[in-house]
Scaffold this motif. Structure first.
Motif, PDB file in Angstrom:
ATOM      1  N   ASN A  52      13.675  18.550  -8.253  1.00 39.42           N
ATOM      2  CA  ASN A  52      14.532  18.402  -9.428  1.00 39.42           C
ATOM      3  C   ASN A  52      15.550  17.272  -9.260  1.00 39.42           C
ATOM      4  O   ASN A  52      16.537  17.205  -9.982  1.00 39.42           O
ATOM      5  N   CYS A  53      15.284  16.371  -8.327  1.00 39.13           N
ATOM      6  CA  CYS A  53      16.151  15.210  -8.122  1.00 39.13           C
ATOM      7  C   CYS A  53      15.670  14.055  -9.003  1.00 39.13           C
ATOM      8  O   CYS A  53      14.533  13.592  -8.877  1.00 39.13           O
ATOM      9  N   VAL A  54      16.531  13.597  -9.886  1.00 39.96           N
ATOM     10  CA  VAL A  54      16.182  12.508 -10.803  1.00 39.96           C
ATOM     11  C   VAL A  54      15.903  11.223 -10.032  1.00 39.96           C
ATOM     12  O   VAL A  54      14.950  10.492 -10.348  1.00 39.96           O
ATOM     13  N   ALA A  55      16.697  10.924  -9.010  1.00 43.21           N
ATOM     14  CA  ALA A  55      16.504   9.687  -8.242  1.00 43.21           C
ATOM     15  C   ALA A  55      15.150   9.692  -7.518  1.00 43.21           C
ATOM     16  O   ALA A  55      14.441   8.683  -7.519  1.00 43.21           O
ATOM     17  N   CYS A  56      14.778  10.814  -6.897  1.00 37.74           N
ATOM     18  CA  CYS A  56      13.463  10.910  -6.252  1.00 37.74           C
ATOM     19  C   CYS A  56      12.345  10.700  -7.269  1.00 37.74           C
ATOM     20  O   CYS A  56      11.356  10.024  -6.996  1.00 37.74           O
ATOM     21  N   PHE A  57      12.501  11.267  -8.454  1.00 34.58           N
ATOM     22  CA  PHE A  57      11.494  11.114  -9.506  1.00 34.58           C
ATOM     23  C   PHE A  57      11.352   9.654  -9.926  1.00 34.58           C
ATOM     24  O   PHE A  57      10.237   9.148 -10.063  1.00 34.58           O
ATOM     25  N   GLU A  58      12.464   8.960 -10.099  1.00 32.28           N
ATOM     26  CA  GLU A  58      12.415   7.552 -10.518  1.00 32.28           C
ATOM     27  C   GLU A  58      11.782   6.670  -9.439  1.00 32.28           C
ATOM     28  O   GLU A  58      11.010   5.769  -9.754  1.00 32.28           O
ATOM     29  N   ILE A  59      12.084   6.932  -8.168  1.00 29.71           N
ATOM     30  CA  ILE A  59      11.465   6.170  -7.078  1.00 29.71           C
ATOM     31  C   ILE A  59       9.966   6.438  -7.052  1.00 29.71           C
ATOM     32  O   ILE A  59       9.154   5.513  -6.915  1.00 29.71           O
ATOM     33  N   TRP A  60       9.574   7.695  -7.196  1.00 28.38           N
ATOM     34  CA  TRP A  60       8.151   8.060  -7.221  1.00 28.38           C
ATOM     35  C   TRP A  60       7.423   7.340  -8.356  1.00 28.38           C
ATOM     36  O   TRP A  60       6.336   6.806  -8.164  1.00 28.38           O
ATOM     37  N   LYS A  61       8.027   7.317  -9.547  1.00 31.87           N
ATOM     38  CA  LYS A  61       7.391   6.635 -10.689  1.00 31.87           C
ATOM     39  C   LYS A  61       7.201   5.153 -10.398  1.00 31.87           C
ATOM     40  O   LYS A  61       6.159   4.583 -10.734  1.00 31.87           O
ATOM     41  N   GLN A  62       8.186   4.515  -9.796  1.00 29.48           N
ATOM     42  CA  GLN A  62       8.085   3.088  -9.479  1.00 29.48           C
ATOM     43  C   GLN A  62       6.946   2.837  -8.494  1.00 29.48           C
ATOM     44  O   GLN A  62       6.207   1.870  -8.619  1.00 29.48           O
ATOM     45  N   CYS A  63       6.807   3.710  -7.522  1.00 23.34           N
ATOM     46  CA  CYS A  63       5.761   3.538  -6.511  1.00 23.34           C
ATOM     47  C   CYS A  63       4.360   3.675  -7.090  1.00 23.34           C
ATOM     48  O   CYS A  63       3.412   3.081  -6.564  1.00 23.34           O
ATOM     49  N   LEU A  64       4.208   4.429  -8.156  1.00 23.00           N
ATOM     50  CA  LEU A  64       2.890   4.616  -8.769  1.00 23.00           C
ATOM     51  C   LEU A  64       2.286   3.318  -9.285  1.00 23.00           C
ATOM     52  O   LEU A  64       1.072   3.218  -9.458  1.00 23.00           O
ATOM     53  N   SER A  65       3.112   2.313  -9.534  1.00 27.94           N
ATOM     54  CA  SER A  65       2.596   1.053 -10.071  1.00 27.94           C
ATOM     55  C   SER A  65       1.943   0.183  -8.994  1.00 27.94           C
ATOM     56  O   SER A  65       1.348  -0.841  -9.302  1.00 27.94           O
ATOM     57  N   TYR A  66       2.026   0.582  -7.728  1.00 26.74           N
ATOM     58  CA  TYR A  66       1.434  -0.179  -6.629  1.00 26.74           C
ATOM     59  C   TYR A  66       0.207   0.537  -6.085  1.00 26.74           C
ATOM     60  O   TYR A  66       0.092   1.754  -6.176  1.00 26.74           O
ATOM     61  N   SER A  67      -0.699  -0.241  -5.525  1.00 31.12           N
ATOM     62  CA  SER A  67      -1.898   0.328  -4.903  1.00 31.12           C
ATOM     63  C   SER A  67      -1.994  -0.200  -3.471  1.00 31.12           C
ATOM     64  O   SER A  67      -1.298  -1.156  -3.113  1.00 31.12           O
ATOM     65  N   PRO A  68      -2.871   0.369  -2.651  1.00 29.52           N
ATOM     66  CA  PRO A  68      -3.018  -0.134  -1.278  1.00 29.52           C
ATOM     67  C   PRO A  68      -3.352  -1.629  -1.225  1.00 29.52           C
ATOM     68  O   PRO A  68      -2.955  -2.317  -0.289  1.00 29.52           O
ATOM     69  N   ALA A  69      -4.021  -2.149  -2.236  1.00 26.14           N
ATOM     70  CA  ALA A  69      -4.378  -3.572  -2.257  1.00 26.14           C
ATOM     71  C   ALA A  69      -3.155  -4.480  -2.374  1.00 26.14           C
ATOM     72  O   ALA A  69      -3.234  -5.666  -2.055  1.00 26.14           O
ATOM     73  N   ASP A  70      -2.028  -3.944  -2.808  1.00 25.03           N
ATOM     74  CA  ASP A  70      -0.811  -4.736  -2.938  1.00 25.03           C
ATOM     75  C   ASP A  70      -0.108  -4.966  -1.593  1.00 25.03           C
ATOM     76  O   ASP A  70       0.826  -5.757  -1.508  1.00 25.03           O
ATOM     77  N   PHE A  71      -0.554  -4.310  -0.544  1.00 27.86           N
ATOM     78  CA  PHE A  71       0.104  -4.390   0.755  1.00 27.86           C
ATOM     79  C   PHE A  71      -0.706  -5.224   1.736  1.00 27.86           C
ATOM     80  O   PHE A  71      -1.933  -5.255   1.679  1.00 27.86           O
ATOM     81  N   SER A  72      -0.009  -5.907   2.646  1.00 24.38           N
ATOM     82  CA  SER A  72      -0.696  -6.708   3.659  1.00 24.38           C
ATOM     83  C   SER A  72      -1.403  -5.783   4.646  1.00 24.38           C
ATOM     84  O   SER A  72      -1.071  -4.598   4.767  1.00 24.38           O
ATOM     85  N   LYS A  73      -2.342  -6.351   5.370  1.00 28.58           N
ATOM     86  CA  LYS A  73      -3.086  -5.571   6.364  1.00 28.58           C
ATOM     87  C   LYS A  73      -2.176  -5.113   7.492  1.00 28.58           C
ATOM     88  O   LYS A  73      -2.482  -4.158   8.194  1.00 28.58           O
ATOM     89  N   GLU A  74      -1.017  -5.768   7.666  1.00 30.33           N
ATOM     90  CA  GLU A  74      -0.071  -5.353   8.720  1.00 30.33           C
ATOM     91  C   GLU A  74       0.469  -3.953   8.475  1.00 30.33           C
ATOM     92  O   GLU A  74       0.790  -3.243   9.416  1.00 30.33           O
ATOM     93  N   VAL A  75       0.599  -3.567   7.226  1.00 37.50           N
ATOM     94  CA  VAL A  75       1.143  -2.238   6.913  1.00 37.50           C
ATOM     95  C   VAL A  75       0.099  -1.311   6.311  1.00 37.50           C
ATOM     96  O   VAL A  75       0.288  -0.095   6.319  1.00 37.50           O
ATOM     97  N   ASN A  76      -0.968  -1.840   5.778  1.00 40.26           N
ATOM     98  CA  ASN A  76      -2.001  -1.029   5.136  1.00 40.26           C
ATOM     99  C   ASN A  76      -3.144  -0.830   6.112  1.00 40.26           C
ATOM    100  O   ASN A  76      -3.968  -1.709   6.312  1.00 40.26           O
ATOM    101  N   HIS A  77      -3.205   0.341   6.719  1.00 36.91           N
ATOM    102  CA  HIS A  77      -4.242   0.625   7.709  1.00 36.91           C
ATOM    103  C   HIS A  77      -5.427   1.374   7.120  1.00 36.91           C
ATOM    104  O   HIS A  77      -6.240   1.880   7.861  1.00 36.91           O
ATOM    105  N   ASP A  78      -5.513   1.461   5.804  1.00 32.98           N
ATOM    106  CA  ASP A  78      -6.644   2.178   5.173  1.00 32.98           C
ATOM    107  C   ASP A  78      -7.902   1.351   5.199  1.00 32.98           C
ATOM    108  O   ASP A  78      -7.930   0.181   5.128  1.00 32.98           O
TER     109      ASP A  78
END
Length: 78
Positions: A52-78
């Motif tokens: 029920n934290c509004v700030a956690c919800f807003e951060i979560w929503k922002q993160c949904l717009s990114y996918s693993p392909a948006d990250f470099s191989k240095e941080v994306n180990h998938d």
């Protein structure tokens, strides 16, 4: 990554948050959860529930717009 929540009591009000996995803070929104200072008075409490934290919800929503392909191989180990 776990799917637990973390509840924090601040001045008698309990809020439930997304836990932070890789920082010095207990929650995604930046609460440390153990500040006993009289003006802050945060502590982790044993309560489970829906987030029920509004700030956690807003951060979560922002993160949904990114996918693993948006990250470099240095941080994306998938």
């Amino acid at each position: 990554m776990n799917k637990n929540t973390i509840s924090i009591c601040i001045d008698g009000k309990i809020t439930t948050h997304i836990p932070s996995e890789n920082s010095n803070y207990a929650t995604l929104c930046g609460l440390d959860g153990s500040d006993e200072h009289p003006t802050v008075n945060q502590k982790v409490v044993d309560k489970k529930g829906k987030i029920n934290c509004v700030a956690c919800f807003e951060i979560w929503k922002q993160c949904l717009s990114y996918s693993p392909a948006d990250f470099s191989k240095e941080v994306n180990h998938d």
